[in-house]
Design a protein around this motif. Structure first.
Motif, PDB file in Angstrom:
ATOM      1  N   ASN A  68       0.858  -1.188   0.000  1.00  0.00           N
ATOM      2  CA  ASN A  68       0.000   0.000   0.000  1.00  0.00           C
ATOM      3  C   ASN A  68       0.890   1.232   0.000  1.00  0.00           C
ATOM      4  O   ASN A  68       1.786   1.355   0.849  1.00  0.00           O
ATOM      5  CB  ASN A  68      -0.913   0.013   1.224  1.00  0.00           C
ATOM      6  N   ILE A  69       0.644   2.130  -0.953  1.00  0.00           N
ATOM      7  CA  ILE A  69       1.445   3.348  -1.050  1.00  0.00           C
ATOM      8  C   ILE A  69       0.557   4.578  -0.904  1.00  0.00           C
ATOM      9  O   ILE A  69      -0.646   4.529  -1.163  1.00  0.00           O
ATOM     10  CB  ILE A  69       2.238   3.425  -2.373  1.00  0.00           C
ATOM     11  N   LEU A  70       1.190   5.656  -0.482  1.00  0.00           N
ATOM     12  CA  LEU A  70       0.534   6.949  -0.345  1.00  0.00           C
ATOM     13  C   LEU A  70       1.178   7.900  -1.338  1.00  0.00           C
ATOM     14  O   LEU A  70       2.404   8.047  -1.370  1.00  0.00           O
ATOM     15  CB  LEU A  70       0.707   7.482   1.081  1.00  0.00           C
ATOM     16  N   ILE A  71       0.345   8.545  -2.157  1.00  0.00           N
ATOM     17  CA  ILE A  71       0.811   9.559  -3.101  1.00  0.00           C
ATOM     18  C   ILE A  71       0.273  10.900  -2.616  1.00  0.00           C
ATOM     19  O   ILE A  71      -0.937  11.083  -2.511  1.00  0.00           O
ATOM     20  CB  ILE A  71       0.310   9.265  -4.531  1.00  0.00           C
ATOM     21  N   GLU A  72       1.173  11.813  -2.283  1.00  0.00           N
ATOM     22  CA  GLU A  72       0.788  13.157  -1.823  1.00  0.00           C
ATOM     23  C   GLU A  72       1.325  14.189  -2.801  1.00  0.00           C
ATOM     24  O   GLU A  72       2.496  14.147  -3.170  1.00  0.00           O
ATOM     25  CB  GLU A  72       1.371  13.451  -0.445  1.00  0.00           C
ATOM     26  N   ILE A  73       0.462  15.108  -3.210  1.00  0.00           N
ATOM     27  CA  ILE A  73       0.849  16.199  -4.106  1.00  0.00           C
ATOM     28  C   ILE A  73       0.512  17.507  -3.409  1.00  0.00           C
ATOM     29  O   ILE A  73      -0.591  17.666  -2.887  1.00  0.00           O
ATOM     30  CB  ILE A  73       0.101  16.119  -5.452  1.00  0.00           C
ATOM     31  N   LYS A  74       1.457  18.450  -3.402  1.00  0.00           N
ATOM     32  CA  LYS A  74       1.213  19.807  -2.899  1.00  0.00           C
ATOM     33  C   LYS A  74       1.509  20.763  -4.038  1.00  0.00           C
ATOM     34  O   LYS A  74       2.574  20.700  -4.637  1.00  0.00           O
ATOM     35  CB  LYS A  74       2.118  20.130  -1.705  1.00  0.00           C
ATOM     36  N   SER A  75       0.551  21.631  -4.326  1.00  0.00           N
ATOM     37  CA  SER A  75       0.701  22.523  -5.463  1.00  0.00           C
ATOM     38  C   SER A  75       0.151  23.901  -5.124  1.00  0.00           C
ATOM     39  O   SER A  75      -0.841  24.020  -4.419  1.00  0.00           O
ATOM     40  CB  SER A  75      -0.044  21.943  -6.668  1.00  0.00           C
ATOM     41  N   LYS A  76       0.792  24.925  -5.678  1.00  0.00           N
ATOM     42  CA  LYS A  76       0.321  26.296  -5.453  1.00  0.00           C
ATOM     43  C   LYS A  76      -0.945  26.596  -6.242  1.00  0.00           C
ATOM     44  O   LYS A  76      -1.704  27.472  -5.875  1.00  0.00           O
ATOM     45  CB  LYS A  76       1.421  27.294  -5.801  1.00  0.00           C
ATOM     46  N   THR A  77      -1.159  25.886  -7.348  1.00  0.00           N
ATOM     47  CA  THR A  77      -2.381  26.084  -8.125  1.00  0.00           C
ATOM     48  C   THR A  77      -3.074  24.737  -8.336  1.00  0.00           C
ATOM     49  O   THR A  77      -2.420  23.690  -8.415  1.00  0.00           O
ATOM     50  CB  THR A  77      -2.090  26.708  -9.511  1.00  0.00           C
ATOM     51  N   LEU A  78      -4.376  24.767  -8.431  1.00  0.00           N
ATOM     52  CA  LEU A  78      -5.149  23.554  -8.664  1.00  0.00           C
ATOM     53  C   LEU A  78      -4.794  22.935 -10.009  1.00  0.00           C
ATOM     54  O   LEU A  78      -4.631  21.717 -10.133  1.00  0.00           O
ATOM     55  CB  LEU A  78      -6.644  23.874  -8.578  1.00  0.00           C
ATOM     56  N   ASP A  79      -4.641  23.776 -11.021  1.00  0.00           N
ATOM     57  CA  ASP A  79      -4.330  23.300 -12.369  1.00  0.00           C
ATOM     58  C   ASP A  79      -2.995  22.560 -12.401  1.00  0.00           C
ATOM     59  O   ASP A  79      -2.886  21.480 -12.990  1.00  0.00           O
ATOM     60  CB  ASP A  79      -4.319  24.478 -13.344  1.00  0.00           C
ATOM     61  N   ASN A  80      -1.981  23.116 -11.758  1.00  0.00           N
ATOM     62  CA  ASN A  80      -0.664  22.478 -11.730  1.00  0.00           C
ATOM     63  C   ASN A  80      -0.714  21.149 -10.971  1.00  0.00           C
ATOM     64  O   ASN A  80      -0.109  20.168 -11.385  1.00  0.00           O
ATOM     65  CB  ASN A  80       0.370  23.418 -11.099  1.00  0.00           C
ATOM     66  N   GLY A  81      -1.454  21.109  -9.876  1.00  0.00           N
ATOM     67  CA  GLY A  81      -1.615  19.871  -9.124  1.00  0.00           C
ATOM     68  C   GLY A  81      -2.289  18.795  -9.953  1.00  0.00           C
ATOM     69  O   GLY A  81      -1.907  17.616  -9.902  1.00  0.00           O
ATOM     70  N   MET A  82      -3.283  19.187 -10.732  1.00  0.00           N
ATOM     71  CA  MET A  82      -3.972  18.234 -11.601  1.00  0.00           C
ATOM     72  C   MET A  82      -3.045  17.709 -12.700  1.00  0.00           C
ATOM     73  O   MET A  82      -3.121  16.543 -13.084  1.00  0.00           O
ATOM     74  CB  MET A  82      -5.217  18.875 -12.216  1.00  0.00           C
ATOM     75  N   LYS A  83      -2.161  18.575 -13.208  1.00  0.00           N
ATOM     76  CA  LYS A  83      -1.203  18.139 -14.229  1.00  0.00           C
ATOM     77  C   LYS A  83      -0.230  17.105 -13.652  1.00  0.00           C
ATOM     78  O   LYS A  83       0.069  16.104 -14.306  1.00  0.00           O
ATOM     79  CB  LYS A  83      -0.434  19.335 -14.786  1.00  0.00           C
ATOM     80  N   ILE A  84       0.266  17.352 -12.442  1.00  0.00           N
ATOM     81  CA  ILE A  84       1.167  16.394 -11.795  1.00  0.00           C
ATOM     82  C   ILE A  84       0.443  15.071 -11.567  1.00  0.00           C
ATOM     83  O   ILE A  84       0.969  13.999 -11.836  1.00  0.00           O
ATOM     84  CB  ILE A  84       1.710  16.966 -10.463  1.00  0.00           C
ATOM     85  N   GLU A  85      -0.791  15.156 -11.086  1.00  0.00           N
ATOM     86  CA  GLU A  85      -1.584  13.951 -10.817  1.00  0.00           C
ATOM     87  C   GLU A  85      -1.822  13.161 -12.111  1.00  0.00           C
ATOM     88  O   GLU A  85      -1.742  11.932 -12.127  1.00  0.00           O
ATOM     89  CB  GLU A  85      -2.917  14.349 -10.176  1.00  0.00           C
ATOM     90  N   THR A  86      -2.055  13.854 -13.203  1.00  0.00           N
ATOM     91  CA  THR A  86      -2.263  13.201 -14.500  1.00  0.00           C
ATOM     92  C   THR A  86      -0.997  12.482 -14.949  1.00  0.00           C
ATOM     93  O   THR A  86      -1.064  11.343 -15.447  1.00  0.00           O
ATOM     94  CB  THR A  86      -2.702  14.233 -15.558  1.00  0.00           C
ATOM     95  N   GLN A  87       0.165  13.114 -14.772  1.00  0.00           N
ATOM     96  CA  GLN A  87       1.425  12.481 -15.158  1.00  0.00           C
ATOM     97  C   GLN A  87       1.673  11.220 -14.328  1.00  0.00           C
ATOM     98  O   GLN A  87       2.096  10.196 -14.863  1.00  0.00           O
ATOM     99  CB  GLN A  87       2.594  13.448 -14.978  1.00  0.00           C
ATOM    100  N   ILE A  88       1.428  11.291 -13.025  1.00  0.00           N
ATOM    101  CA  ILE A  88       1.620  10.130 -12.159  1.00  0.00           C
ATOM    102  C   ILE A  88       0.660   9.015 -12.575  1.00  0.00           C
ATOM    103  O   ILE A  88       1.053   7.851 -12.655  1.00  0.00           O
ATOM    104  CB  ILE A  88       1.432  10.512 -10.670  1.00  0.00           C
ATOM    105  N   ASN A  89      -0.595   9.360 -12.851  1.00  0.00           N
ATOM    106  CA  ASN A  89      -1.578   8.357 -13.283  1.00  0.00           C
ATOM    107  C   ASN A  89      -1.188   7.710 -14.607  1.00  0.00           C
ATOM    108  O   ASN A  89      -1.416   6.513 -14.801  1.00  0.00           O
ATOM    109  CB  ASN A  89      -2.967   8.976 -13.402  1.00  0.00           C
ATOM    110  N   MET A  90      -0.629   8.485 -15.520  1.00  0.00           N
ATOM    111  CA  MET A  90      -0.204   7.930 -16.808  1.00  0.00           C
ATOM    112  C   MET A  90       0.885   6.880 -16.595  1.00  0.00           C
ATOM    113  O   MET A  90       0.855   5.815 -17.213  1.00  0.00           O
ATOM    114  CB  MET A  90       0.281   9.038 -17.747  1.00  0.00           C
ATOM    115  N   VAL A  91       1.833   7.173 -15.717  1.00  0.00           N
ATOM    116  CA  VAL A  91       2.905   6.219 -15.416  1.00  0.00           C
ATOM    117  C   VAL A  91       2.316   4.981 -14.755  1.00  0.00           C
ATOM    118  O   VAL A  91       2.640   3.850 -15.124  1.00  0.00           O
ATOM    119  CB  VAL A  91       3.992   6.863 -14.523  1.00  0.00           C
ATOM    120  N   TYR A  92       1.426   5.171 -13.791  1.00  0.00           N
ATOM    121  CA  TYR A  92       0.805   4.056 -13.073  1.00  0.00           C
ATOM    122  C   TYR A  92      -0.013   3.171 -14.021  1.00  0.00           C
ATOM    123  O   TYR A  92       0.088   1.944 -13.983  1.00  0.00           O
ATOM    124  CB  TYR A  92      -0.073   4.588 -11.944  1.00  0.00           C
ATOM    125  N   ASN A  93      -0.790   3.784 -14.887  1.00  0.00           N
ATOM    126  CA  ASN A  93      -1.605   3.028 -15.840  1.00  0.00           C
ATOM    127  C   ASN A  93      -0.740   2.281 -16.859  1.00  0.00           C
ATOM    128  O   ASN A  93      -1.053   1.150 -17.222  1.00  0.00           O
ATOM    129  CB  ASN A  93      -2.603   3.938 -16.543  1.00  0.00           C
TER     130      ASN A  93
END
Length: 102
Positions: A68-93
Motif C-alpha cells: 500500500n502506497i501513499l501519493i501526496e501532491i502539494k501545489s500552489k495552483t489547482l491546475d498544476n496539481g492536476m497536471k502532476i496527478e495526471t502524469q503520475i496516473n499515466m505512469v501508473y496506468n
C-alpha cells in the motif's frame, strides 16, 4: 483522490495498492524518468520538487496481498496539481498494462 486547500497549497492525497516490491521499484524508476528535470530525494520513498509544487510517494505497509502506497501532491495552483496527478496516473496506468501482459 482527496483534494483540500491548506496553508496556500492544494493538497492531493491518493492511496494505491501495488502487487510486488519489484513493480513498486519499477514504478519509482519510471517516475524518476518522467520527472528527470525536477529536483528529487529518494529517502523514505520518493519526493519530487516540481515548479510550483511537489509530490511524494511513500510505502504505508507491505503484506502478502501487496504494497500500500501513499501519493501526496502539494501545489500552489489547482491546475498544476492536476497536471502532476495526471502524469503520475499515466505512469501508473502504463505500468499496469505492462505487468498485466507478463
Amino acid at each position: 483522490m482527496d483534494i483540500s486547500f491548506k496553508d496556500s497549497y492544494y493538497n492531493f492525497i491518493k492511496y494505491e495498492n501495488i502487487k510486488t516490491i519489484d513493480i513498486y521499484n519499477t514504478f519509482i524508476n519510471w517516475l524518476i524518468g518522467e520527472f528527470d528535470l525536477c529536483q528529487m530525494e529518494e529517502f523514505d520513498g520518493l519526493k519530487v520538487y516540481c515548479p510550483n509544487g511537489l509530490f511524494s510517494i511513500k510505502v504505508l505497509n507491505k503484506s502478502e496481498t501487496g504494497i500500500n502506497i501513499l501519493i501526496e501532491i502539494k501545489s500552489k495552483t489547482l491546475d498544476n496539481g492536476m497536471k502532476i496527478e495526471t502524469q503520475i496516473n499515466m505512469v501508473y496506468n502504463s505500468l499496469n498494462l505492462v505487468f498485466k501482459n507478463i
